[in-house]
Motif scaffolding. Structure first.
Motif, PDB file in Angstrom:
ATOM      1  N   ILE A  83      -1.278  17.638  -3.256  1.00 11.94           N
ATOM      2  CA  ILE A  83      -1.472  18.410  -4.483  1.00 11.94           C
ATOM      3  C   ILE A  83      -1.096  17.528  -5.668  1.00 11.94           C
ATOM      4  O   ILE A  83      -0.107  16.792  -5.613  1.00 11.94           O
ATOM      5  N   GLY A  84      -1.886  17.606  -6.746  1.00  8.01           N
ATOM      6  CA  GLY A  84      -1.581  16.843  -7.944  1.00  8.01           C
ATOM      7  C   GLY A  84      -2.354  17.363  -9.127  1.00  8.01           C
ATOM      8  O   GLY A  84      -3.023  18.396  -9.051  1.00  8.01           O
ATOM      9  N   MET A 137       9.130   6.153   3.894  1.00  5.46           N
ATOM     10  CA  MET A 137       8.512   7.449   3.644  1.00  5.46           C
ATOM     11  C   MET A 137       9.371   8.226   2.653  1.00  5.46           C
ATOM     12  O   MET A 137      10.595   8.303   2.809  1.00  5.46           O
ATOM     13  N   HIS A 138       8.725   8.785   1.619  1.00  4.26           N
ATOM     14  CA  HIS A 138       9.457   9.510   0.590  1.00  4.26           C
ATOM     15  C   HIS A 138       8.531  10.517  -0.078  1.00  4.26           C
ATOM     16  O   HIS A 138       7.303  10.333  -0.077  1.00  4.26           O
ATOM     17  N   PRO A 139       9.058  11.586  -0.667  1.00  7.71           N
ATOM     18  CA  PRO A 139       8.219  12.521  -1.418  1.00  7.71           C
ATOM     19  C   PRO A 139       7.937  11.988  -2.817  1.00  7.71           C
ATOM     20  O   PRO A 139       8.785  11.329  -3.424  1.00  7.71           O
ATOM     21  N   ASP A 140       6.741  12.254  -3.319  1.00  6.80           N
ATOM     22  CA  ASP A 140       6.457  11.890  -4.705  1.00  6.80           C
ATOM     23  C   ASP A 140       6.840  13.052  -5.629  1.00  6.80           C
ATOM     24  O   ASP A 140       7.426  14.058  -5.186  1.00  6.80           O
ATOM     25  N   ASN A 160       0.819  -1.211   0.000  1.00  6.96           N
ATOM     26  CA  ASN A 160       0.000   0.000   0.000  1.00  6.96           C
ATOM     27  C   ASN A 160       0.853   1.261   0.000  1.00  6.96           C
ATOM     28  O   ASN A 160       2.007   1.254   0.452  1.00  6.96           O
ATOM     29  N   GLN A 161       0.232   2.342  -0.477  1.00  9.27           N
ATOM     30  CA  GLN A 161       0.799   3.682  -0.388  1.00  9.27           C
ATOM     31  C   GLN A 161      -0.213   4.601   0.285  1.00  9.27           C
ATOM     32  O   GLN A 161      -1.402   4.581  -0.061  1.00  9.27           O
ATOM     33  N   LEU A 162       0.266   5.413   1.227  1.00  7.68           N
ATOM     34  CA  LEU A 162      -0.575   6.401   1.901  1.00  7.68           C
ATOM     35  C   LEU A 162      -0.145   7.795   1.494  1.00  7.68           C
ATOM     36  O   LEU A 162       1.054   8.099   1.441  1.00  7.68           O
ATOM     37  N   ARG A 163      -1.136   8.637   1.217  1.00  8.89           N
ATOM     38  CA  ARG A 163      -0.886  10.068   1.030  1.00  8.89           C
ATOM     39  C   ARG A 163      -1.823  10.814   1.974  1.00  8.89           C
ATOM     40  O   ARG A 163      -2.843  11.350   1.574  1.00  8.89           O
ATOM     41  N   MET A 164      -1.466  10.821   3.251  1.00  9.75           N
ATOM     42  CA  MET A 164      -2.311  11.406   4.287  1.00  9.75           C
ATOM     43  C   MET A 164      -1.563  12.386   5.179  1.00  9.75           C
ATOM     44  O   MET A 164      -2.134  12.913   6.130  1.00  9.75           O
ATOM     45  N   ARG A 165      -0.297  12.633   4.900  1.00 10.21           N
ATOM     46  CA  ARG A 165       0.456  13.579   5.714  1.00 10.21           C
ATOM     47  C   ARG A 165       0.198  15.000   5.218  1.00 10.21           C
ATOM     48  O   ARG A 165       0.350  15.274   4.025  1.00 10.21           O
ATOM     49  N   PRO A 166      -0.185  15.922   6.105  1.00 10.67           N
ATOM     50  CA  PRO A 166      -0.491  17.294   5.681  1.00 10.67           C
ATOM     51  C   PRO A 166       0.701  17.979   5.017  1.00 10.67           C
ATOM     52  O   PRO A 166       1.861  17.628   5.258  1.00 10.67           O
TER      53      PRO A 166
END
Length: 307
Positions: A265-266, A57-60, A26-32
């Motif tokens: 943001i995307g 944990m890494h930036p996309d 899984n991937q989570l994108r829930m960090r503000p």
């Protein structure tokens, strides 16, 4: 005096399976957000049950923080709890003389007059859920008639979408196309945002999708319901190199303010879905989500909420 609001946010997601899952990735994108000047994430923790065998944990590409994890032992449920403390600070009103016209923004981005213009240009193009079409451009032009600045123009389009579209959670789902939502004139915040993005990009205006949270207020005299908030979505429009990005909420017909807490943001929803992944096994899946957005009244109150 500049105002700010401090929030404690809990976003809990639970999957229950009728059969054991052997492996899940899984991937989570829930960090503000941590890259916007008006948002400060003071702390954030991610708790996953069962405990993953691997987590990273890494930036996309867009700068969103991603938690990638793998659970490699059989399990019949999965719970992810993300707890954050975030401070949102109001932005000052823009001076009228500093706001460019819509056409000035379109032209400066087209020719790349500055590094900021060139950076924004990638949000002019089509994306997986956003197509460029004359029907979107015509709708936007009609809504923007007589507007003298880019912010006035986007504000009028925001209000037009709010007035023309019916908020209906049963009309669409996560797979509904932007074209179908536009034709039905119905949907939820995701659909409203996708339609506005299609309208702006079809004119040549850079615009991006924002996921986050919206603080909701209880009716007068009623207590605030814990865990009754929801994830939200809105759009951010490029208003020229001097002003940068300005956010608008078509679901609520407003420019965003202290009640809006951005997370990711995307280009569209496909870039920022809160949780995605694959499982081996599991049978039928039941999903439940709990979101709570609570203003921190004091340090003592904040500790109580955290506990």
């Amino acid at each position: 005096m500049t105002r700010s609001v401090l929030y404690d946010i809990v976003h809990e997601t639970r999957y229950d399976y009728t059969e054991p899952v052997a492996v899940c990735l899984n991937q989570l994108r829930m960090r503000p957000q941590t890259r916007l000047p008006w948002v400060e994430c003071e702390r954030c923790s991610v708790v996953i049950d069962p405990v993953p065998a691997k987590i990273d944990m890494h930036p996309d590409y867009f700068g969103n923080m991603v938690d990638s994890f793998a659970i490699e032992s059989p399990h019949e449920s999965l719970t992810v709890k993300v707890s954050s403390r975030v401070k949102v600070t109001e932005t000052h009103p823009f001076e009228a003389q500093s706001i460019p016209t819509l056409q000035q923004v379109i032209e400066s981005v087209r020719v790349g007059l500055s590094d900021a213009d060139l950076s924004a240009k990638e949000y002019v193009f089509a994306s997986p859920r956003i197509s460029l079409d004359s029907q979107f451009a015509d709708y936007a032009r009609d809504a923007m008639q007589g507007c003298t600045s880019v912010l006035d123009a986007v504000d009028q389009l925001t209000k037009r979408i709010h007035d023309d579209f019916q908020y209906d959670s049963t009309a669409t789902d996560v797979t509904t196309t932007t074209e179908d939502a536009f034709e039905m004139k119905a949907g939820v915040c995701q659909d409203f945002s996708h339609v506005q993005l299609a309208c702006l990009r079809s004119l040549g205006v850079p615009a991006r999708y924002v996921s986050g949270y919206l603080r909701t207020l209880p009716p007068p005299g009623k207590p605030r319901l814990i865990g009754n908030d929801e994830s939200h979505a809105w759009i951010s429009v490029y208003a020229g190199a001097q002003l940068g990005w300005v956010d608008f909420d078509p679901t609520n017909a407003c420019q965003t303010a202290l009640d809006h807490i951005p997370v990711c943001i995307g280009r569209d929803y496909d870039d920022i879905s809160p949780m995605r992944g694959i499982v081996l096994g599991g049978g039928t899946t039941t999903l439940s989500v709990r979101v709570d957005v609570a203003p921190v009244e004091s340090e003592a109150a904040a500790e109580a909420i955290t506990e």
